[in-house]
Design a protein around this motif. Structure first.
Motif, PDB file in Angstrom:
ATOM      1  N   ASN A 195     -12.091  13.958 -43.918  1.00 39.56           N
ATOM      2  CA  ASN A 195     -11.880  15.470 -44.025  1.00 39.56           C
ATOM      3  C   ASN A 195     -11.356  15.573 -45.611  1.00 39.56           C
ATOM      4  OD1 ASN A 195     -10.724  18.145 -44.371  1.00 39.56           O
ATOM      5  ND2 ASN A 195     -10.286  18.238 -42.263  1.00 39.56           N
ATOM      6  N   ASN A 197      -9.597  17.939 -46.704  1.00 38.58           N
ATOM      7  CA  ASN A 197      -8.240  18.504 -46.787  1.00 38.58           C
ATOM      8  C   ASN A 197      -7.131  17.720 -46.545  1.00 38.58           C
ATOM      9  OD1 ASN A 197      -9.320  21.100 -47.433  1.00 38.58           O
ATOM     10  ND2 ASN A 197      -9.843  21.509 -45.090  1.00 38.58           N
ATOM     11  N   ALA A 198      -7.344  16.453 -46.369  1.00 39.32           N
ATOM     12  CA  ALA A 198      -6.474  15.332 -45.910  1.00 39.32           C
ATOM     13  C   ALA A 198      -5.970  14.831 -47.282  1.00 39.32           C
ATOM     14  CB  ALA A 198      -7.080  14.168 -45.117  1.00 39.32           C
ATOM     15  N   GLY A 231      -8.049  14.933 -39.589  1.00 40.28           N
ATOM     16  CA  GLY A 231      -8.048  16.355 -39.591  1.00 40.28           C
ATOM     17  C   GLY A 231      -7.334  17.102 -40.653  1.00 40.28           C
ATOM     18  N   ASP A 232      -7.279  18.413 -40.613  1.00 38.62           N
ATOM     19  CA  ASP A 232      -6.684  19.174 -41.710  1.00 38.62           C
ATOM     20  C   ASP A 232      -5.364  18.978 -41.911  1.00 38.62           C
ATOM     21  OD1 ASP A 232      -8.924  20.430 -42.185  1.00 38.62           O
ATOM     22  OD2 ASP A 232      -8.593  22.036 -40.990  1.00 38.62           O
ATOM     23  N   GLY A 233      -4.866  18.887 -43.104  1.00 37.55           N
ATOM     24  CA  GLY A 233      -3.338  18.673 -43.500  1.00 37.55           C
ATOM     25  C   GLY A 233      -2.694  17.144 -43.159  1.00 37.55           C
ATOM     26  N   VAL A 234      -3.726  16.038 -42.928  1.00 32.02           N
ATOM     27  CA  VAL A 234      -3.241  14.612 -42.464  1.00 32.02           C
ATOM     28  C   VAL A 234      -2.762  14.140 -43.835  1.00 32.02           C
ATOM     29  CG1 VAL A 234      -4.164  12.429 -41.985  1.00 32.02           C
ATOM     30  CG2 VAL A 234      -4.545  14.347 -40.390  1.00 32.02           C
ATOM     31  N   GLY A 271      -5.649  13.812 -35.533  1.00 25.44           N
ATOM     32  CA  GLY A 271      -5.590  15.277 -35.451  1.00 25.44           C
ATOM     33  C   GLY A 271      -4.928  15.876 -36.752  1.00 25.44           C
ATOM     34  N   ASP A 272      -4.741  17.215 -36.794  1.00 26.79           N
ATOM     35  CA  ASP A 272      -4.364  17.991 -37.948  1.00 26.79           C
ATOM     36  C   ASP A 272      -3.016  17.494 -38.069  1.00 26.79           C
ATOM     37  OD1 ASP A 272      -6.821  18.933 -37.966  1.00 26.79           O
ATOM     38  OD2 ASP A 272      -6.182  20.999 -37.249  1.00 26.79           O
ATOM     39  N   GLY A 273      -2.469  17.763 -39.123  1.00 27.42           N
ATOM     40  CA  GLY A 273      -0.919  17.692 -39.445  1.00 27.42           C
ATOM     41  C   GLY A 273      -0.230  16.236 -39.210  1.00 27.42           C
ATOM     42  N   ARG A 305      -2.388  15.674 -32.823  1.00 27.33           N
ATOM     43  CA  ARG A 305      -1.835  16.599 -33.705  1.00 27.33           C
ATOM     44  C   ARG A 305      -0.411  16.322 -34.186  1.00 27.33           C
ATOM     45  NH1 ARG A 305      -5.004  21.571 -34.291  1.00 27.33           N
ATOM     46  NH2 ARG A 305      -2.864  22.828 -34.821  1.00 27.33           N
ATOM     47  N   ASN A 306       0.076  16.507 -35.290  1.00 26.76           N
ATOM     48  CA  ASN A 306       1.503  16.629 -35.691  1.00 26.76           C
ATOM     49  C   ASN A 306       2.255  15.395 -35.363  1.00 26.76           C
ATOM     50  OD1 ASN A 306       0.987  19.239 -37.073  1.00 26.76           O
ATOM     51  ND2 ASN A 306       0.980  19.882 -34.773  1.00 26.76           N
TER      52      ASN A 306
END
Length: 262
Positions: free
Chosen positions: A2, A4-5, A20-23, A38-40, A57-58
Motif C-alpha cells: 500500500n 499509504n504506508a 494497510g493504510d497508515g502502517v 492491518g491499518d494503523g 489493526r493498530n
C-alpha cells in the motif's frame, strides 16, 4: 504494498507483503512476502516479521521484535504454518512469537488488546486470548492456551500443553506445570502453587461481592477442603447451579492434556 504506508528508506518489505493504510515501518525493519498487516500498525526499528503471518489493526511493535519465525521444535520440517495476531496489541522490545507446527494445529494465535512486555516469548501453537498482560521475561512453551484477562508476572513460565484460565494471575518467577483454573492466583514455591483467587483483579474488572464470594467458596472446595478431586467436582457441580463463574471453573477442570495444578 500500500502506497499509504510509511516505510523508512532502510527498511525492506518483500514483494507480496500487504500493508494497510497508515502502517509505519521503521528503520531497518524486515517484512516477509507472506505478511499481511492491518491499518494503523507501527513497527519500531529492527523488527523482523516472517510469514505466513496476519497482523490486525493498530498494533505497536517496539524495537527488535522477532515475529512469525519458525517454531523452535526439532520435529518442524518446513511445513507451511502460520501466525495470527488480532488488533490493538502492544509488543515491547525483543518480544518473540513463533508460528505453529504441522502436527500441533499449524497456527499460533494472539487475540486483541494484549500487552507483551520486553523479552516475553510465545512459542509455537499457543493460543492467547484478549486483554492479557505478559510482564518482562515471561514465557509460554509450545501448545499453551491462555484465556482472557490473564496476568503473567515477570520471569514466570508455563510448561507446554498447559492451560491458564480466564482472570488467573501468575506470580513473579512462578513455574507452572499444570492447568490453572479461572480466577486462581499462583505464587512461587519451587514450582508455582495456587495461593487463593485474584480478588483484586476481579474487582477492577467489575465483579461484585457476590460473584467474588462464590468464586472464593469454589476455590476453598477445590483447594482447601482436602477433598479428592472427584468429590470436589461433585460439590462444585451443586454450586455451579447458582453461579456462572463456578460453572466456568468447573467446565475448565479436566479438559486439558496436563493435570490440574493443585
Amino acid at each position: 504494498m500500500n502506497t499509504n504506508a510509511s516505510v523508512h528508506p532502510t527498511a525492506f518489505v518483500e514483494p507480496g507483503a500487504r500493508l494497510g493504510d497508515g502502517v509505519v515501518v521503521g528503520a531497518f525493519v524486515y517484512i516477509g512476502a507472506e505478511v499481511e498487516v492491518g491499518d494503523g500498525t507501527v513497527f519500531g526499528p529492527h523488527c523482523v516479521v516472517h510469514g505466513p503471518t496476519t497482523i490486525g489493526r493498530n498494533n505497536r511493535f517496539y524495537a527488535q521484535c522477532a515475529i512469525g519465525g519458525d517454531p523452535q521444535d526439532k520435529k518442524f520440517a518446513g511445513e507451511r504454518t502460520a501466525l495470527q495476531i488480532g488488533d490493538d496489541n502492544v509488543f515491547r522490545e525483543f518480544v518473540t512469537v513463533n508460528r505453529g507446527t504441522g502436527n500441533g494445529g499449524g497456527v499460533t494465535r494472539i487475540g486483541n488488546g494484549n500487552w507483551l512486555l520486553a523479552y516475553t516469548h510465545v512459542a509455537h501453537d499457543c493460543q492467547v486470548g484478549n486483554g492479557c498482560v505478559f510482564s518482562n521475561n515471561s514465557t509460554l512453551a509450545g501448545h499453551v492456551v491462555v484465556e482472557d484477562q490473564v496476568i503473567m508476572s515477570g520471569f514466570s513460565g508455563i510448561h507446554q500443553f498447559c492451560r491458564i484460565g480466564a482472570h488467573a494471575f501468575i506470580g513473579m518467577g512462578a513455574l507452572v506445570n499444570g492447568d490453572v483454573p479461572p480466577f486462581v492466583m499462583v505464587a512461587q514455591d519451587g514450582y508455582g502453587r495456587p495461593r487463593g483467587i485474584n480478588s483484586e483483579g476481579l474487582k477492577r474488572r467489575g465483579f461484585d461481592a457476590d460473584r467474588i464470594s462464590a468464586i472464593k467458596r469454589a476455590y476453598r472446595t477445590l483447594y482447601v477442603s482436602g477433598a479428592p478431586l472427584d468429590e470436589a467436582r461433585a460439590k462444585l457441580e451443586d454450586m455451579a447451579a447458582d453461579s456462572p463463574d463456578v460453572r466456568a471453573l468447573l467446565d475448565f477442570i479436566g479438559n486439558g492434556d496436563r493435570p490440574l495444578l493443585r
